[in-house]
Design a protein around this motif. Structure first.
Motif, PDB file in Angstrom:
ATOM      1  N   ASN A 153      15.625 -65.801  -6.755  1.00  0.00           N
ATOM      2  CA  ASN A 153      14.250 -65.335  -6.593  1.00  0.00           C
ATOM      3  C   ASN A 153      13.354 -66.436  -6.031  1.00  0.00           C
ATOM      4  OD1 ASN A 153      14.979 -62.878  -7.662  1.00  0.00           O
ATOM      5  ND2 ASN A 153      14.259 -63.351  -9.732  1.00  0.00           N
ATOM      6  N   ASN A 174      14.476 -61.408  -5.213  1.00  0.00           N
ATOM      7  CA  ASN A 174      13.148 -60.801  -5.190  1.00  0.00           C
ATOM      8  C   ASN A 174      12.092 -61.880  -4.995  1.00  0.00           C
ATOM      9  OD1 ASN A 174      14.038 -58.124  -5.753  1.00  0.00           O
ATOM     10  ND2 ASN A 174      14.227 -58.655  -7.929  1.00  0.00           N
ATOM     11  N   SER A 196      17.275 -56.866  -6.266  1.00  0.00           N
ATOM     12  CA  SER A 196      17.023 -57.566  -5.003  1.00  0.00           C
ATOM     13  C   SER A 196      16.154 -56.706  -4.097  1.00  0.00           C
ATOM     14  CB  SER A 196      18.340 -57.890  -4.283  1.00  0.00           C
ATOM     15  OG  SER A 196      19.002 -56.694  -3.891  1.00  0.00           O
TER      16      SER A 196
END
Length: 476
Positions: A371, A252, A342
């Motif tokens: 991330n 992310n 994700s």
């Protein structure tokens, strides 16, 4: 005339300048200090002047470091009007209410915090006074009633001896350069306050207005010691970080962003890059009630946009394959974002990671090496954002030590502030040198560097004020 600098003098935040002519006393900006505990103490300290003696305030724009102490000014006796741009007046309703909510929430959190085992039971903890918010929502509502909005390029007179005109500063929605003409026994004198100037050639807003003359100039210097990275290179870097994180690492992306200006600009770029086929299938979450409200308000002021932004707004309204943008509202919706494993781009305030929902997302997201955190704006000394930019491997969030394993990417080319080259170019548009130029709103190194450039390149008389200093202009 006396000019006293009560903030943003060899520091970036807390913008507040007092002009006292003997017949009228007014402030230009009344901003909150932002950073660590030292800055918070400045916000809680009594004003170094009598708020009841201030006739009016001129406000350059709505960012909290320029407007955030207006409710406290009211609470301590100010009863005059606040003159600002029309769009800024609209923004203040959102931003100051949000600021009051933050003050109240953080005071409640501090009062709930239990003393550590080391100090538990000691008298100074038993007798500790409750922490009070810097100001209340009632103070905000009271000062909002004093706000008077004015369109760009439309003169008005807040006092019989003062004329004012607001010009587009190109920084955020409604931001203004303030031209002020003051009648003195020696004749009329013109003061120009740059406020925060935008970087020319950027999307959405127009470039800063050129100003021809000034007897006294007050200029910002946030990036007075450097030039921004090329915008095209920055956009390319954004594409690289997004595709690598979402597609290769399957992680992310967390983006701290100011609710006003930066969030809307990021949405612009994500839409534009999708339109150009450079990005696709984006899931974007704007996790900031204030940013949501500001984005809606921004769309109501399309007349302030440049042609490129108006064209993109039409495509977004009618196009296919646009990014999926979700504006989260409730706390539960915000918390649910942390369960997404994700594929999410989370944009949240505050831009310097000092408060708001971004701190929760960083606490959950920083330990995950899949991330990425993208820093797109200035991070003041002492802030969590600054520690991340400086390469901290561990940070403290909500009293917990958090490991920094996520990638941290600083994309300086997105700054909404004019860089050194743009600042000097804007000042080069004056037809004659101001008699005196005050360099403010920058950390000491940045302010000094810009002052040296102004003196050496332009040959102007330059002053570097410190907080609390009073000057009698040379022209009087």
């Amino acid at each position: 005339m006396k000019i006293t600098f009560h903030g943003a003098a060899q520091e970036v935040t807390g913008s507040c300048t007092l002009i006292d002519t003997g017949s009228v006393r007014f402030l230009v900006d009344c901003g909150m200090f932002q950073g660590g505990r030292t800055e918070n103490a400045k916000n809680r300290a009594p004003f170094a002047f009598d708020p009841a003696g201030i006739d009016f305030v001129l406000l350059t724009h709505a960012h909290i470091d320029h407007s955030g102490l207006l409710p406290r000014l009211w609470a301590q006796g100010f009863r005059g009007p606040v003159h600002t741009g029309t769009a800024t007046g609209d923004l203040l309703e959102i931003m100051l209410r949000d600021s009051a909510h933050i003050q109240e929430t953080e005071a409640e959190r501090e009062n709930r915090r239990k003393p550590s085992h080391k100090h538990r039971g000691k008298k100074h903890h038993r007798d500790r006074k409750p922490v009070e918010p810097i100001y209340s929502l009632d103070d905000v509502e009271a000062v909002l009633k004093r706000v008077r909005g004015h369109d760009y390029d439309t003169p008005f007179s807040p006092h019989e001896s003062v004329r004012v005109q607001l010009r587009d500063a190109g920084h955020i929605l409604g931001s203004a350069i303030i031209e002020t003409w003051i009648t003195t026994p020696q004749g009329e004198r013109k003061l120009v306050f740059s406020g925060d100037l935008g970087q020319p050639g950027r999307p959405i807003l127009c470039d800063p207005t050129r100003i021809g003359t000034a007897d006294i100039l007050f200029t910002e210097s946030t990036y007075g010691d450097r030039d921004h990275k090329n915008l095209g290179d920055t956009v390319t870097e954004l594409v690289d970080v997004v595709t690598h994180t979402l597609d290769d690492l399957e992680g992310n992306i967390i983006i701290p962003a100011f609710a006003v200006g930066r969030t809307q600009e990021l949405l612009f770029y994500f839409h534009q890059l999708t339109r150009e086929g450079k990005l696709g299938n984006l899931r974007i979450f704007v996790d900031s009630p204030m940013a949501t409200a500001v984005t809606r308000l921004t769309m109501e002021h399309l007349e302030l946009f440049d042609a490129q932004a108006r064209s993109l707004a039409e495509w977004q309204e009618n196009g296919h394959g646009v990014p999926q943008v979700t504006f989260t509202g409730s706390v539960d919706e915000s918390r649910a974002l942390n369960s997404i494993e994700s594929g999410a781009i989370i944009i949240a305030a505050s831009g310097m990671c000092t408060a708001g929902r971004i701190k929760h997302h960083l606490r959950h997201g920083l330990p995950n090496p899949r991330n990425a955190v993208i820093i797109t704006g200035f991070q003041a000394a002492g802030t969590l954002g600054r520690r991340l930019v400086d390469g901290a491997t561990r940070v403290r969030i909500f009293g917990q030590d958090v490991s920094v394993r996520a990638g941290v990417h600083t994309l300086g080319g997105f700054s909404a502030h004019a860089d050194r080259r743009a600042l000097l170019d804007w000042m080069g548009g004056f037809t004659a040198p101001p008699a005196q130029t005050f360099v403010m709103h920058g950390e000491p190194g940045a302010s000094r560097a810009l002052a040296d450039e102004i003196a050496n390149r332009l040959g102007w008389q330059v002053q570097l004020p410190e907080r609390g200093e009073t000057y009698v202009p040379l022209i009087l």
